[in-house]
Motif scaffolding. Sequence first.
Motif, PDB file in Angstrom:
ATOM      1  N   ARG A  96     -17.242   2.168  -4.018  1.00 48.46           N
ATOM      2  CA  ARG A  96     -15.828   1.916  -3.874  1.00 48.46           C
ATOM      3  C   ARG A  96     -15.739   1.893  -2.097  1.00 48.46           C
ATOM      4  O   ARG A  96     -16.344   2.837  -1.475  1.00 48.46           O
ATOM      5  CB  ARG A  96     -15.022   3.161  -4.227  1.00 48.46           C
ATOM      6  CG  ARG A  96     -13.594   2.618  -4.130  1.00 48.46           C
ATOM      7  CD  ARG A  96     -12.754   3.724  -5.084  1.00 48.46           C
ATOM      8  NE  ARG A  96     -12.916   3.683  -6.217  1.00 48.46           N
ATOM      9  CZ  ARG A  96     -12.334   4.247  -7.216  1.00 48.46           C
ATOM     10  NH1 ARG A  96     -11.061   4.872  -6.983  1.00 48.46           N
ATOM     11  NH2 ARG A  96     -12.682   4.151  -8.578  1.00 48.46           N
ATOM     12  N   GLU A  97     -15.295   0.927  -1.706  1.00 48.21           N
ATOM     13  CA  GLU A  97     -14.820   0.661  -0.126  1.00 48.21           C
ATOM     14  C   GLU A  97     -13.677   0.678   0.198  1.00 48.21           C
ATOM     15  O   GLU A  97     -12.827   0.159  -0.387  1.00 48.21           O
ATOM     16  CB  GLU A  97     -15.709  -0.519   0.368  1.00 48.21           C
ATOM     17  CG  GLU A  97     -15.185  -1.703   0.073  1.00 48.21           C
ATOM     18  CD  GLU A  97     -16.128  -3.117   0.546  1.00 48.21           C
ATOM     19  OE1 GLU A  97     -16.608  -3.019   1.556  1.00 48.21           O
ATOM     20  OE2 GLU A  97     -15.645  -4.036  -0.060  1.00 48.21           O
ATOM     21  N   ILE A  98     -13.240   1.181   1.511  1.00 49.65           N
ATOM     22  CA  ILE A  98     -11.963   1.014   1.934  1.00 49.65           C
ATOM     23  C   ILE A  98     -11.824  -0.510   2.545  1.00 49.65           C
ATOM     24  O   ILE A  98     -12.636  -1.255   3.059  1.00 49.65           O
ATOM     25  CB  ILE A  98     -11.936   1.946   3.213  1.00 49.65           C
ATOM     26  CG1 ILE A  98     -10.547   1.924   3.851  1.00 49.65           C
ATOM     27  CG2 ILE A  98     -12.784   1.498   4.579  1.00 49.65           C
ATOM     28  CD1 ILE A  98      -9.258   2.387   2.849  1.00 49.65           C
ATOM     29  N   TYR A 107      -8.258  -2.309   9.275  1.00 51.02           N
ATOM     30  CA  TYR A 107      -8.792  -3.244   8.293  1.00 51.02           C
ATOM     31  C   TYR A 107     -10.266  -3.373   8.470  1.00 51.02           C
ATOM     32  O   TYR A 107     -11.062  -3.130   9.363  1.00 51.02           O
ATOM     33  CB  TYR A 107      -8.330  -4.581   8.777  1.00 51.02           C
ATOM     34  CG  TYR A 107      -6.888  -4.756   8.458  1.00 51.02           C
ATOM     35  CD1 TYR A 107      -5.953  -4.557   9.527  1.00 51.02           C
ATOM     36  CD2 TYR A 107      -6.088  -5.123   7.352  1.00 51.02           C
ATOM     37  CE1 TYR A 107      -4.634  -4.865   9.596  1.00 51.02           C
ATOM     38  CE2 TYR A 107      -4.994  -5.280   7.051  1.00 51.02           C
ATOM     39  CZ  TYR A 107      -4.101  -4.935   8.283  1.00 51.02           C
ATOM     40  OH  TYR A 107      -2.553  -5.026   8.033  1.00 51.02           O
ATOM     41  N   THR A 108     -11.205  -3.512   7.348  1.00 52.79           N
ATOM     42  CA  THR A 108     -12.174  -3.564   7.287  1.00 52.79           C
ATOM     43  C   THR A 108     -12.619  -4.762   7.927  1.00 52.79           C
ATOM     44  O   THR A 108     -11.964  -5.978   7.685  1.00 52.79           O
ATOM     45  CB  THR A 108     -13.071  -3.258   5.970  1.00 52.79           C
ATOM     46  OG1 THR A 108     -14.470  -2.968   6.115  1.00 52.79           O
ATOM     47  CG2 THR A 108     -12.966  -4.415   4.941  1.00 52.79           C
ATOM     48  N   ASP A 109     -13.673  -5.073   8.512  1.00 55.60           N
ATOM     49  CA  ASP A 109     -14.127  -6.260   9.095  1.00 55.60           C
ATOM     50  C   ASP A 109     -13.937  -7.551   8.275  1.00 55.60           C
ATOM     51  O   ASP A 109     -13.522  -8.544   8.741  1.00 55.60           O
ATOM     52  CB  ASP A 109     -15.553  -6.342   9.751  1.00 55.60           C
ATOM     53  CG  ASP A 109     -15.782  -5.459  11.101  1.00 55.60           C
ATOM     54  OD1 ASP A 109     -16.560  -5.220  11.512  1.00 55.60           O
ATOM     55  OD2 ASP A 109     -14.496  -5.178  11.723  1.00 55.60           O
ATOM     56  N   SER A 110     -14.370  -7.389   7.130  1.00 55.69           N
ATOM     57  CA  SER A 110     -14.343  -8.698   6.121  1.00 55.69           C
ATOM     58  C   SER A 110     -13.173  -9.168   5.867  1.00 55.69           C
ATOM     59  O   SER A 110     -12.996 -10.413   5.345  1.00 55.69           O
ATOM     60  CB  SER A 110     -15.295  -8.477   5.073  1.00 55.69           C
ATOM     61  OG  SER A 110     -14.875  -7.335   4.383  1.00 55.69           O
ATOM     62  N   VAL A 148      -2.850  12.928   3.079  1.00 55.97           N
ATOM     63  CA  VAL A 148      -1.903  13.334   4.051  1.00 55.97           C
ATOM     64  C   VAL A 148      -2.794  13.550   5.212  1.00 55.97           C
ATOM     65  O   VAL A 148      -3.834  13.175   5.270  1.00 55.97           O
ATOM     66  CB  VAL A 148      -1.545  14.906   3.621  1.00 55.97           C
ATOM     67  CG1 VAL A 148      -0.812  14.938   2.263  1.00 55.97           C
ATOM     68  CG2 VAL A 148      -2.932  15.874   3.338  1.00 55.97           C
ATOM     69  N   GLY A 149      -1.928  13.684   6.338  1.00 54.40           N
ATOM     70  CA  GLY A 149      -2.578  13.716   7.593  1.00 54.40           C
ATOM     71  C   GLY A 149      -2.212  12.717   8.576  1.00 54.40           C
ATOM     72  O   GLY A 149      -1.101  11.882   8.357  1.00 54.40           O
ATOM     73  N   TYR A 150      -3.047  12.309   9.484  1.00 54.32           N
ATOM     74  CA  TYR A 150      -2.718  11.131  10.453  1.00 54.32           C
ATOM     75  C   TYR A 150      -3.448   9.831   9.824  1.00 54.32           C
ATOM     76  O   TYR A 150      -4.414   9.926   9.313  1.00 54.32           O
ATOM     77  CB  TYR A 150      -2.946  11.692  11.778  1.00 54.32           C
ATOM     78  CG  TYR A 150      -4.584  11.877  11.935  1.00 54.32           C
ATOM     79  CD1 TYR A 150      -4.834  13.387  11.541  1.00 54.32           C
ATOM     80  CD2 TYR A 150      -5.497  11.034  12.119  1.00 54.32           C
ATOM     81  CE1 TYR A 150      -6.219  13.702  11.761  1.00 54.32           C
ATOM     82  CE2 TYR A 150      -6.889  11.585  12.442  1.00 54.32           C
ATOM     83  CZ  TYR A 150      -7.233  12.710  12.051  1.00 54.32           C
ATOM     84  OH  TYR A 150      -8.437  13.209  12.362  1.00 54.32           O
ATOM     85  N   GLY A 151      -2.983   8.710  10.508  1.00 53.36           N
ATOM     86  CA  GLY A 151      -3.722   7.503  10.175  1.00 53.36           C
ATOM     87  C   GLY A 151      -4.934   7.470  10.682  1.00 53.36           C
ATOM     88  O   GLY A 151      -5.085   7.853  11.846  1.00 53.36           O
ATOM     89  N   ARG A 152      -5.866   6.978   9.698  1.00 51.96           N
ATOM     90  CA  ARG A 152      -7.235   6.805  10.162  1.00 51.96           C
ATOM     91  C   ARG A 152      -8.054   6.270   9.211  1.00 51.96           C
ATOM     92  O   ARG A 152      -7.414   5.905   8.103  1.00 51.96           O
ATOM     93  CB  ARG A 152      -7.856   8.331  10.441  1.00 51.96           C
ATOM     94  CG  ARG A 152      -7.826   9.264   8.901  1.00 51.96           C
ATOM     95  CD  ARG A 152      -7.813  10.455   9.109  1.00 51.96           C
ATOM     96  NE  ARG A 152      -8.172  11.321   7.812  1.00 51.96           N
ATOM     97  CZ  ARG A 152      -7.026  11.813   7.107  1.00 51.96           C
ATOM     98  NH1 ARG A 152      -5.950  11.310   7.354  1.00 51.96           N
ATOM     99  NH2 ARG A 152      -7.266  12.527   5.915  1.00 51.96           N
ATOM    100  N   VAL A 153      -9.310   6.006   9.204  1.00 55.40           N
ATOM    101  CA  VAL A 153     -10.258   5.285   8.531  1.00 55.40           C
ATOM    102  C   VAL A 153     -10.547   6.231   7.259  1.00 55.40           C
ATOM    103  O   VAL A 153     -10.862   7.288   7.610  1.00 55.40           O
ATOM    104  CB  VAL A 153     -11.537   4.859   9.083  1.00 55.40           C
ATOM    105  CG1 VAL A 153     -12.276   4.085   8.101  1.00 55.40           C
ATOM    106  CG2 VAL A 153     -10.980   3.817  10.501  1.00 55.40           C
ATOM    107  N   LEU A 154     -10.230   5.718   5.947  1.00 56.48           N
ATOM    108  CA  LEU A 154     -10.642   6.842   4.882  1.00 56.48           C
ATOM    109  C   LEU A 154     -11.716   6.518   4.064  1.00 56.48           C
ATOM    110  O   LEU A 154     -12.096   5.132   3.926  1.00 56.48           O
ATOM    111  CB  LEU A 154      -9.331   6.492   3.960  1.00 56.48           C
ATOM    112  CG  LEU A 154      -7.912   6.954   4.484  1.00 56.48           C
ATOM    113  CD1 LEU A 154      -6.854   6.683   3.202  1.00 56.48           C
ATOM    114  CD2 LEU A 154      -7.739   8.349   5.123  1.00 56.48           C
TER     115      LEU A 154
END
Length: 123
Positions: free
Chosen positions: A44-46, A59-62, A99-105
């Motif tokens: 599973r990928e973000i 956004y992921t590069d692809s 929860v928390g701040y916006g970031r890569v998940l």
Amino acid sequence: VQLQASGGGLVQAGGSLRLSCVASGRTFSSHVMGWFRQAPGKEREIVAVIGWSGVYTYYTDSVKGRFTISRDNAKNTVYLQMDSLKPEDTAVYYCAATVGYGRVLAPGDVRYWGQGTQVTVSS
């Protein structure tokens, strides 16, 4: 928080789909939302992330330049507009909240998962 995703389907390459994810509960606006995908035999990928206010996006590069994540906090809904779809975008797409701040998940960061919605892009 319970998440209900919809909008998947079968589309030809170059076409578009819009995924929606409706969240229950009154704390939606304080959650970071994301879309993941999982293709057969792959991890599973973000795909995309949006912060609670909508200012932060990732956004992921692809998918950069083809997908757009957005949210409507008044409707407890997050969207993923997918344009110029390619066969390699074929996967089960999952919405996610944490929860928390916006970031890569990463998958381990997710507190709540929606059920998957299948996206199939034919060549």
